[in-house]
Write a protein that holds these residues in place. Structure first.
Motif, mmCIF file in Angstrom:
data_model
loop_
_atom_site.group_PDB
_atom_site.id
_atom_site.type_symbol
_atom_site.label_atom_id
_atom_site.label_comp_id
_atom_site.label_asym_id
_atom_site.label_seq_id
_atom_site.Cartn_x
_atom_site.Cartn_y
_atom_site.Cartn_z
ATOM 1 N N GLU A 131 30.814 50.511 32.815
ATOM 2 C CA GLU A 131 31.754 50.788 31.729
ATOM 3 C C GLU A 131 33.005 51.491 32.252
ATOM 4 O O GLU A 131 34.125 51.197 31.800
ATOM 5 C CB GLU A 131 31.078 51.642 30.661
ATOM 6 C CG GLU A 131 31.978 52.070 29.511
ATOM 7 C CD GLU A 131 32.579 50.895 28.749
ATOM 8 O OE1 GLU A 131 33.701 51.035 28.219
ATOM 9 O OE2 GLU A 131 31.933 49.813 28.693
ATOM 10 N N ARG A 132 32.819 52.394 33.219
ATOM 11 C CA ARG A 132 33.988 53.075 33.797
ATOM 12 C C ARG A 132 34.873 52.080 34.539
ATOM 13 O O ARG A 132 36.104 52.144 34.437
ATOM 14 C CB ARG A 132 33.527 54.182 34.744
ATOM 15 C CG ARG A 132 34.677 54.942 35.404
ATOM 16 C CD ARG A 132 35.528 55.676 34.394
ATOM 17 N NE ARG A 132 36.653 56.348 35.025
ATOM 18 C CZ ARG A 132 37.922 56.233 34.664
ATOM 19 N NH1 ARG A 132 38.251 55.472 33.622
ATOM 20 N NH2 ARG A 132 38.863 56.883 35.304
ATOM 21 N N ARG A 167 35.191 48.991 33.742
ATOM 22 C CA ARG A 167 35.833 48.221 32.685
ATOM 23 C C ARG A 167 37.046 48.973 32.144
ATOM 24 O O ARG A 167 38.116 48.396 31.917
ATOM 25 C CB ARG A 167 34.820 47.927 31.578
ATOM 26 C CG ARG A 167 35.266 46.883 30.556
ATOM 27 C CD ARG A 167 34.147 46.606 29.563
ATOM 28 N NE ARG A 167 32.959 46.058 30.218
ATOM 29 C CZ ARG A 167 31.750 46.605 30.172
ATOM 30 N NH1 ARG A 167 31.550 47.726 29.508
ATOM 31 N NH2 ARG A 167 30.732 46.022 30.773
ATOM 32 N N GLU A 168 36.905 50.292 31.962
ATOM 33 C CA GLU A 168 38.013 51.108 31.475
ATOM 34 C C GLU A 168 39.187 51.087 32.460
ATOM 35 O O GLU A 168 40.359 50.985 32.052
ATOM 36 C CB GLU A 168 37.553 52.556 31.259
ATOM 37 C CG GLU A 168 36.562 52.749 30.125
ATOM 38 C CD GLU A 168 36.030 54.172 30.088
ATOM 39 O OE1 GLU A 168 36.386 54.959 31.000
ATOM 40 O OE2 GLU A 168 35.263 54.501 29.172
ATOM 41 N N ASP A 193 40.875 47.660 32.389
ATOM 42 C CA ASP A 193 41.622 47.505 31.134
ATOM 43 C C ASP A 193 42.930 48.293 31.180
ATOM 44 O O ASP A 193 43.970 47.828 30.688
ATOM 45 C CB ASP A 193 40.777 47.967 29.947
ATOM 46 C CG ASP A 193 39.652 46.996 29.627
ATOM 47 O OD1 ASP A 193 39.676 45.864 30.153
ATOM 48 O OD2 ASP A 193 38.733 47.375 28.867
#
Length: 461
Positions: free
Chosen positions: A242-243, A245-246, A249
């Motif tokens: 998730e990190r 992905r952040e 993004d």
């Protein structure tokens, strides 16, 4: 160990020779291909995909002695006995057998081609050598650089068999020879160059004193075993995915780009390389003491300075690709291979404490195999303007190379559409090497940014 490129490397006038080994047809089952190997080799054959180690020998040595020592090094390291090829199933890494070859004398790149000379028995499959040498065989230092560039561009190709080559410069003044070993990046990283220098000089010394070559060196695990070990790991933890992905993004779905103007990068441009000696040993010691007093390492000071500069010059945070070595176990320390993974270092607070946390997070991001993380993106997503920062503190590495050998990490000359900066720390101080595209805008932006970075580091020291 000085970080340079083939157009700037330290060399001397002399006779330049290249030793080419013979290679059998692939034998045995294909070996696993790492994420970085797949990305690098899939770009195809191209000049400049290699890196090299250059160093002077301690004593006069014959060509046959150097070649024998090189064969001992090749036998120690599995990745030097592999070749890449395409198959229906995709990229293959093939184990091969390496046999004796022969020497060819290199020459100015404008000379006419001739056949190879002084071939040993069994080397009939070796390709023609290329340019002939002048009548006396002696090249100027600049001709040596040009010949090495052209030669390594041709023979250190990702799909060459093998994609590495040993060269020997015998100086005109009779001083000990200089060895230059080039290899496609798919098989080596910066740490590997130190291993190669240590192993070859040790094997050569052993041969000259009647000992079995390399008998006292630590065992060297093959790089393919490291790739297999990474593939066997469980899926990365979801918070880390998730990190990532952040971070992607925040960069518009791609890896970080240099935040200051670089001009039109729709096509790669010839590179500009700047090498700067920033801090001498005394200044480096003061800067390190400053870091220790704040409970951080030296790298946090550099990150703090860059964070402040990007905020002042572009109102942007520091976001950079950050290579992290994956030699996470002692058994990989003496191996040759591409033991590197990529992370992203992101920081918007120039305090030393925040900079320290940013480095720590980046190392954590690079602690997991990238293949499963990047698979949804079709591989590592990059666009022109990518910004990468490498930190090389040779004092902290377990592989030591005597500076009396004048060791050099020699990069190729390439075209580029991104910015890469190396911080290199050794016993002589802190040095910067930066590569950027030769556009009118970058010719203004980059020297000004490097001047400011150099000034801030000196002021902090």
């Amino acid at each position: 160990m000085r970080l340079t490129n083939v157009a700037r490397m330290d060399t001397r006038p002399g006779r330049l020779s290249s030793y080419s080994v013979t290679v059998s047809a692939p034998e045995g089952s294909p070996l696993p291909v790492s994420f970085d190997q797949n990305r690098h080799v899939s770009f195809g054959s191209r000049p400049g995909s290699w890196m090299a180690a250059a160093f002077s020998l301690e004593h006069p040595s014959s060509r046959d002695e150097v070649a024998a020592a090189w064969h001992a090094v090749i036998e120690r390291h599995g990745t030097l006995r592999t070749t890449f090829s395409w198959a229906d199933a995709g990229l293959r890494l093939n184990p091969v057998r390496i046999g004796p070859g022969g020497w060819e004398q290199l020459a100015p790149v404008h000379a006419r081609p001739v056949a190879e000379i002084s071939l040993r028995a069994g080397s009939a499959d070796v390709a023609p050598a290329g340019p002939t040498a002048p009548d006396d065989g002696v090249l100027t230092a600049e001709e040596v650089r040009q010949a090495l560039r052209a030669h390594f561009d041709a023979v250190c190709d990702p799909f060459a068999a093998p994609s590495h080559r040993l060269c020997l410069l015998e100086p005109e003044d009779g001083s000990p020879p200089q060895v230059i070993i080039g290899a496609d990046h798919s098989h080596v990283d910066a740490w590997s160059l130190l291993v190669i220098i240590r192993d070859l000089t040790t094997c050569l010394r052993d041969l000259q004193t009647g000992r079995p070559p390399g008998a006292t060196l630590p065992a060297a695990e093959p790089f393919a075993a490291h790739t297999a070990a990474l593939e066997a790991r469980p899926a990365p933890p979801e918070p880390l995915v998730e990190r990532w992905r952040e971070i992607l993004d925040a960069g518009g779905g791609v890896m970080p780009r240099f935040p200051l103007p670089l001009g039109d990068l729709s096509l790669p441009q010839p590179e500009v390389v700047e090498v700067r000696d920033v801090l001498d040993p005394a200044q480096l010691a003061r800067l390190e003491a400053h870091a220790i007093a704040h409970g951080v390492r030296l790298i946090a000071v550099a990150v703090s300075v860059m964070t402040a500069l990007f905020a002042e010059l572009g109102d942007q945070p520091l976001r950079t690709v950050f290579p992290v070595h994956s030699r996470d176990e002692r058994r990989w320390f003496d191996s040759v291979g591409w033991f590197i993974t990529n992370a992203v270092l992101e920081n918007d607070d120039p305090s030393l404490e925040a900079s320290h946390r940013a480095v720590k997070e980046a190392i954590g991001l690079g602690s997991q195999p990238l293949a499963p993380i990047m698979r949804p993106y079709g591989g590592m997503p990059a666009e022109p303007g990518m910004f990468a920062m490498s930190w090389l503190d040779h004092r902290r590495l377990p592989i030591a190379v005597d500076e009396a050998l004048r060791p050099q990490h020699v990069s190729a000359v390439i075209s580029t559409d991104g910015v890469m900066i190396w911080f290199v720390i050794n016993e002589t101080g802190l040095h910067l090497r930066c590569r950027y595209p030769d556009t009118p805008e970058a010719r203004v932006t980059m020297p000004a940014w490097l001047d400011a970075l150099e000034t801030r580091l000196r002021e902090t020291a």
